[in-house]
Design a protein around this motif. Structure first.
Motif, PDB file in Angstrom:
ATOM      1  N   ARG A  67      46.168  51.212 -67.009  1.00 32.97           N
ATOM      2  CA  ARG A  67      45.793  50.507 -68.543  1.00 32.97           C
ATOM      3  C   ARG A  67      47.365  49.742 -68.843  1.00 32.97           C
ATOM      4  NH1 ARG A  67      42.507  54.999 -71.273  1.00 32.97           N
ATOM      5  NH2 ARG A  67      44.117  56.095 -70.412  1.00 32.97           N
ATOM      6  N   SER A  68      48.046  49.879 -68.299  1.00 29.44           N
ATOM      7  CA  SER A  68      49.519  49.188 -68.795  1.00 29.44           C
ATOM      8  C   SER A  68      50.038  48.104 -67.635  1.00 29.44           C
ATOM      9  CB  SER A  68      50.605  50.573 -68.629  1.00 29.44           C
ATOM     10  OG  SER A  68      49.952  51.560 -69.567  1.00 29.44           O
ATOM     11  N   THR A  70      50.766  39.930 -73.462  1.00 28.22           N
ATOM     12  CA  THR A  70      49.734  40.749 -74.029  1.00 28.22           C
ATOM     13  C   THR A  70      48.326  40.183 -73.902  1.00 28.22           C
ATOM     14  OG1 THR A  70      51.231  42.015 -75.353  1.00 28.22           O
ATOM     15  CG2 THR A  70      48.708  41.694 -75.956  1.00 28.22           C
ATOM     16  N   GLN A 110      47.329  49.773 -79.089  1.00 28.04           N
ATOM     17  CA  GLN A 110      46.918  49.043 -77.902  1.00 28.04           C
ATOM     18  C   GLN A 110      48.149  48.455 -77.334  1.00 28.04           C
ATOM     19  OE1 GLN A 110      44.221  45.697 -78.550  1.00 28.04           O
ATOM     20  NE2 GLN A 110      43.392  45.937 -76.402  1.00 28.04           N
ATOM     21  N   ARG A 165      49.005  44.571 -63.408  1.00 31.62           N
ATOM     22  CA  ARG A 165      48.449  45.891 -64.197  1.00 31.62           C
ATOM     23  C   ARG A 165      48.997  47.211 -63.431  1.00 31.62           C
ATOM     24  NH1 ARG A 165      44.422  45.737 -67.137  1.00 31.62           N
ATOM     25  NH2 ARG A 165      44.224  43.553 -67.108  1.00 31.62           N
ATOM     26  N   MET A 197      49.968  49.605 -73.674  1.00 32.66           N
ATOM     27  CA  MET A 197      50.203  48.768 -72.701  1.00 32.66           C
ATOM     28  C   MET A 197      51.676  48.650 -72.196  1.00 32.66           C
ATOM     29  SD  MET A 197      48.128  45.502 -74.172  1.00 32.66           S
ATOM     30  CE  MET A 197      49.154  44.388 -73.220  1.00 32.66           C
ATOM     31  N   LEU A 231      45.432  41.238 -71.436  1.00 32.33           N
ATOM     32  CA  LEU A 231      44.100  41.673 -72.019  1.00 32.33           C
ATOM     33  C   LEU A 231      42.897  40.803 -71.649  1.00 32.33           C
ATOM     34  CD1 LEU A 231      45.246  42.953 -75.461  1.00 32.33           C
ATOM     35  CD2 LEU A 231      44.424  44.377 -73.413  1.00 32.33           C
TER      36      LEU A 231
END
Length: 305
Positions: free
Chosen positions: A288-289, A257, A153, A285, A157, A261
């Motif tokens: 998804r990174s 992080t 994960q 963002r 990211m 998230l």
């Protein structure tokens, strides 16, 4: 990040003090825990010394020059022996030369670079800071308890390549943007919010510190762990850049992080109280990174505990 994003960032730096009134207490609590756990944070005045000098003036986005209000470097001293002796810093610094500076130029990741990325992630996952961040995210249902899945994960990211410039290949990543810095079209500095990279680029005479940015009522001092600064880099000027000073790479990775998230917004902002500072934490963002992430200093009570 294009011109529109530049103006957004400038707007964020001119928000009124009223914006600081709503503090995210949950994030404040976990970030304070992580701050206390950050045993690898370097001590101002002992492990490193900074020289703030003059207050930088206004510079328009895209400028290639700025009045220099600092005749000397920002970092007057850094204990490089200590820096290189701490495992997470040592692995972190190996990553800083793995990227093409300009967007539009596709990144090519070698087998050695993959090994370096993995070694860095393993190192930060072995710290109390990242272990606590992991537990927090598991409790929030945002990460799996399995360490290998959490590492994947983090990799996706921060290190997964993506297109920042549509005219190029996969030319960027969250890690490159935030910690290394990049340039766009030869006219804009993007990212570069990490103090170790600022120091190393300054040492190589590739970066020239122009002065600090602050409101007159809240001037910084040499013990501060969060600064807003102005600098030139490879012939371009960053009008305002914000960065933690002295903190470990695992601390920065952990807080950004968590912010990434625990939100699904395109741009996430949260006001937190951390140590002696009130900060607006910002994460943007890119799919998804992570696109960008940085702290914006709102105020400091100038107490150094």
């Amino acid at each position: 990040m294009g011109w529109g994003c530049v103006f957004v960032l400038l707007a964020l730096f001119t928000l009124s003090d009223a914006a600081s009134s709503t503090v995210n207490q949950d994030l404040t609590n976990i970030f304070e825990e992580l701050w206390k756990l950050d045993v690898n944070r370097l001590k101002a005045g002992t492990d490193y010394k900074i020289s703030l000098q003059g207050k930088a003036g206004y510079v328009a986005p895209g400028s290639t020059s700025a009045v220099d209000h600092a005749s000397s470097p920002l970092f007057s001293q850094v204990d490089e022996t200590k820096l290189s002796s701490i495992t997470t810093y040592a692995h972190f610094m190996k990553l800083l030369d793995n990227y093409e500076r300009s967007t539009g130029v596709a990144e090519r990741v070698t087998a050695d670079e993959v090994t370096e990325n993995n070694a860095f992630l393993d190192a930060i996952l072995d710290t109390s800071v990242m272990k606590r961040a992991h537990r927090y995210l598991v409790d929030k249902g945002k990460s799996r308890s399995n360490l290998r899945q959490f590492k994947n994960q983090l990799h996706n990211m921060w290190f997964r390549l993506y297109h920042r410039d549509r005219n190029g290949g996969e030319d960027s990543s969250g890690f490159e943007h935030v910690f290394v810095g990049e340039t766009k079209f030869g006219r804009e500095i993007m990212g570069l919010h990490n103090w170790v990279q600022l120091y190393l680029q300054e040492k190589e005479k590739l970066l020239d510190y122009k002065g600090y940015k602050a409101k007159n009522k809240d001037l910084p001092d040499e013990d501060d762990h969060v600064l807003n600064v102005q600098f030139s880099w490879h012939g371009l000027v960053k009008p305002v850049a914000s960065a933690f000073i002295g903190v470990s790479p695992e601390f920065e990775m952990a807080i950004f992080t968590i912010l990434f998230l625990t939100s699904t917004e395109k741009t996430t902002t949260a006001v937190v109280n951390l140590d002696q500072y009130q900060l607006e934490m910002v994460v943007h963002r890119h799919g998804r990174s992570i696109g960008t992430a940085y702290p914006k200093l709102l105020s400091s009570n100038n107490r150094h505990l």
